[in-house]
Design an enzyme around this catalytic site. Structure first.
Site, PDB file in Angstrom:
ATOM      1  N   ALA A 100       0.880  -1.170   0.000  1.00  0.00           N
ATOM      2  CA  ALA A 100       0.000   0.000   0.000  1.00  0.00           C
ATOM      3  C   ALA A 100       0.914   1.215   0.000  1.00  0.00           C
ATOM      4  O   ALA A 100       1.714   1.397   0.914  1.00  0.00           O
ATOM      5  CB  ALA A 100      -0.905   0.004   1.231  1.00  0.00           C
ATOM      6  N   SER A 101       0.818   2.023  -1.032  1.00  0.00           N
ATOM      7  CA  SER A 101       1.726   3.154  -1.181  1.00  0.00           C
ATOM      8  C   SER A 101       1.475   4.226  -0.127  1.00  0.00           C
ATOM      9  O   SER A 101       0.437   4.233   0.551  1.00  0.00           O
ATOM     10  CB  SER A 101       1.569   3.774  -2.574  1.00  0.00           C
ATOM     11  OG  SER A 101       1.865   2.845  -3.574  1.00  0.00           O
ATOM     12  N   MET A 102       2.436   5.136   0.006  1.00  0.00           N
ATOM     13  CA  MET A 102       2.256   6.285   0.887  1.00  0.00           C
ATOM     14  C   MET A 102       1.007   7.055   0.468  1.00  0.00           C
ATOM     15  O   MET A 102       0.821   7.340  -0.725  1.00  0.00           O
ATOM     16  CB  MET A 102       3.455   7.217   0.794  1.00  0.00           C
ATOM     17  CG  MET A 102       4.752   6.663   1.295  1.00  0.00           C
ATOM     18  SD  MET A 102       6.135   7.808   0.984  1.00  0.00           S
ATOM     19  CE  MET A 102       5.617   9.220   1.970  1.00  0.00           C
TER      20      MET A 102
END
Length: 391
Positions: A100-102
Site C-alpha cells: 500500500a503506497s504512501m
C-alpha cells in the site's frame, strides 16, 4: 464497515491536514479520503516502512492494535507481500512484491489523474484495493476496473472491496495488456513502476483520455510520474512528468539480477583506466535527485549500481544490458575519481557526457522532462516534444 463510514481517528485527521498542507490532497479528494480509510484494506500482519529506522518492520493487529492503527494512518508505505507470496513468517522477506503506497503519493497521482463524474477508469495493479476504492467513491464502483497479476492479492482485494461496499470489478490478469473488454476508458492509472508503457493502453482510451503511470529506465529505480494525454486521433499519448517516485516494478518488466561475474571476469584493473573530475555529490545527488532520472533517459540499455561507501571510497558500477560492456568509477573523498571501462561501449564516457548535458541545460528537474508513446515506441524530451530521442 461501509463506504459511508466517516469516523476518522484523530491521527487520521492529522494525516489529512498534513496531506492538504503539503499539496498532496486536493479539495475534491477530501471526501474520499474521509470516507475510505486505508486501514480497511490492510492485512492483519503488515510491514510498514519505519521512517526513523529506514527499514520495514512487522506489525500485527492482533498483537499490537494501537501500533498497527498508527502505521495504517501514517504517510508511510506498507509492504503487504514479500517474494511473490512465497514468504512465510513475520520477519521481512527478501523482495517486497505488493504494498500500500504512501497516502501522499496516492493522492498526488489521483490529483494528476483529474477524474470527473461519468469517467470510466482502469487501474493497473490492484494491491490492497484501497486506490480502487478511492476511485470508486468518486466515480461509482461500476465505472472502475482494476487488474492484478497475483491471484491471491486479487482475491484479497476483491473481498476487501466487497466488504467495504464498493464492489469494483477486480480482474486477475496481466495489466500490461490492459483490459480491452472494459474499454474505452477516460482514465488509466498504474500503481506499479513501468519500463515500457504499452500502446495497448492508448488503444483502450478515448481521445483526450489521461494516463498516469510511474515510469523510468533500467538505469536505476529513480522513476517519475508520467501524465500523458491521448491524442485526438488516438495515435499517440504524450505529456510531462509531475515528480519523482519509486514503485515496485510491473512483474513482466522486472530487470533480472545483474551477475557481476558475467561482466568482470578478472580484476577491475583489466579495464582501460582513466579519471574524471566529476565528484560523487555532483554525479549521484540525493535519493530522488533529478540527475539520476535524467541520466537514465540519456544512457540507454544500462544498469548502474551504487556500492556502499567504505574508508572514504564509493565504487559505482555500470553494466550494459545488450552486451557485456562494463565500467566502474571509484569516487574517493578529496581525490580525483578513477575510472575503469571494458567492452564495446564506453559506459562511463556515456554517463559522464549525459551528466554534462544535464548540467549544460540548467540541471532540469523531473518536471521539465516529458514522454511520448506511439506504436513505434517511446521518446523522451526536455521542454519541447519536437526535440525528442528514443528511450
Amino acid at each position: 464497515m461501509t463506504a459511508n463510514s466517516s469516523n476518522a481517528r484523530p491521527s487520521r485527521t492529522e494525516l489529512g491536514r498534513s496531506l492538504i498542507s503539503g499539496g498532496a490532497l486536493s479539495p475534491d479528494w477530501v471526501p474520499a479520503f474521509t470516507a475510505v480509510p486505508r486501514a480497511a484494506f490492510l492485512p492483519g500482519l503488515m510491514w510498514p516502512f519505519d521512517m526513523g529506522t529506514a527499514r520495514s518492520i512487522a506489525v500485527s493487529r492482533a498483537d499490537d492494535p494501537a501500533a498497527w492503527q498508527t502505521y495504517a494512518e501514517s504517510d508511510a508505505p506498507v509492504v503487504t507481500q514479500w517474494d511473490d507470496g512465497r514468504h512465510t513468517g513475520t520477519e521481512p522477506g527478501e523482495v517486497p512484491t505488493s504494498s500500500a503506497s504512501m497516502p501522499g503519493v496516492v493522492f498526488r497521482m489521483l490529483r494528476d489523474l483529474d477524474v470527473r463524474p461519468g469517467h470510466r477508469a482502469l487501474e493497473i495493479g490492484t494491491g490492497t484495493g484501497w486506490n480502487a476504492a478511492l476511485l470508486a467513491h468518486r466515480l461509482g464502483a461500476e465505472n472502475v476496473v482494476t487488474v492484478e497479476v497475483d491471484g491471491a492479492v486479487a482475491e484479497s482485494a476483491r473481498t476487501a472491496l466487497e466488504r467495504f461496499g464498493l464492489p469494483v470489478r477486480v480482474v486477475h490478469g496481466d495489466g500490461f495488456r490492459g483490459h480491452p473488454e472494459g474499454a474505452p476508458y477516460d482514465r488509466i492509472i498504474a500503481t506499479c513502476g513501468l519500463r515500457s508503457i504499452p500502446f495497448a493502453w492508448v488503444r483502450q482510451c478515448r481521445p483526450g483520455a489521461v494516463i498516469v503511470a510511474p515510469w523510468g529506465t533500467h538505469y536505476s529505480n529513480a522513476d517519475a510520474v508520467a501524465r500523458l494525454a491521448v491524442a485526438d486521433d488516438g495515435g499517440s499519448a504524450s505529456g510531462m512528468f509531475t515528480g519523482p517516485v519509486e514503485f515496485m516494478k510491473l512483474r513482466a518488466q522486472r530487470l533480472p539480477p545483474v551477475v557481476h561475474g558475467e561482466y568482470v571476469t578478472g580484476s577491475v584493473a583489466e579495464g582501460d583506466e582513466s579519471s574524471t573530475t566529476v565528484t560523487e555529490a555532483e554525479f549521484a545527488g540525493e535519493r530522488f535527485a533529478p540527475q539520476r532520472f535524467a541520466l537514465g533517459l540519456r544512457v540507454r540499455d544500462c544498469c548502474h549500481v551504487v556500492a556502499e561507501k567504505r574508508d572514504g571510497a564509493r565504487p559505482v558500477w555500470f553494466y550494459g544490458l545488450t552486451d557485456r560492456s562494463w565500467a566502474c568509477v571509484q569516487f574517493r573523498d578529496g581525490n580525483t575519481a578513477r575510472v575503469w571501462q571494458s567492452g564495446p561501449r564506453r559506459l562511463w564516457d556515456e554517463a559522464e557526457a549525459a551528466h554534462h548535458w544535464w548540467v549544460g541545460r540548467g540541471e532540469p528537474d523531473h518536471t521539465r522532462f516529458g514522454l511520448t508513446v506511439t506504436p513505434e515506441g517511446r521518446r523522451a524530451w526536455l521542454d519541447d516534444p519536437a526535440d525528442s530521442w528514443p528511450v
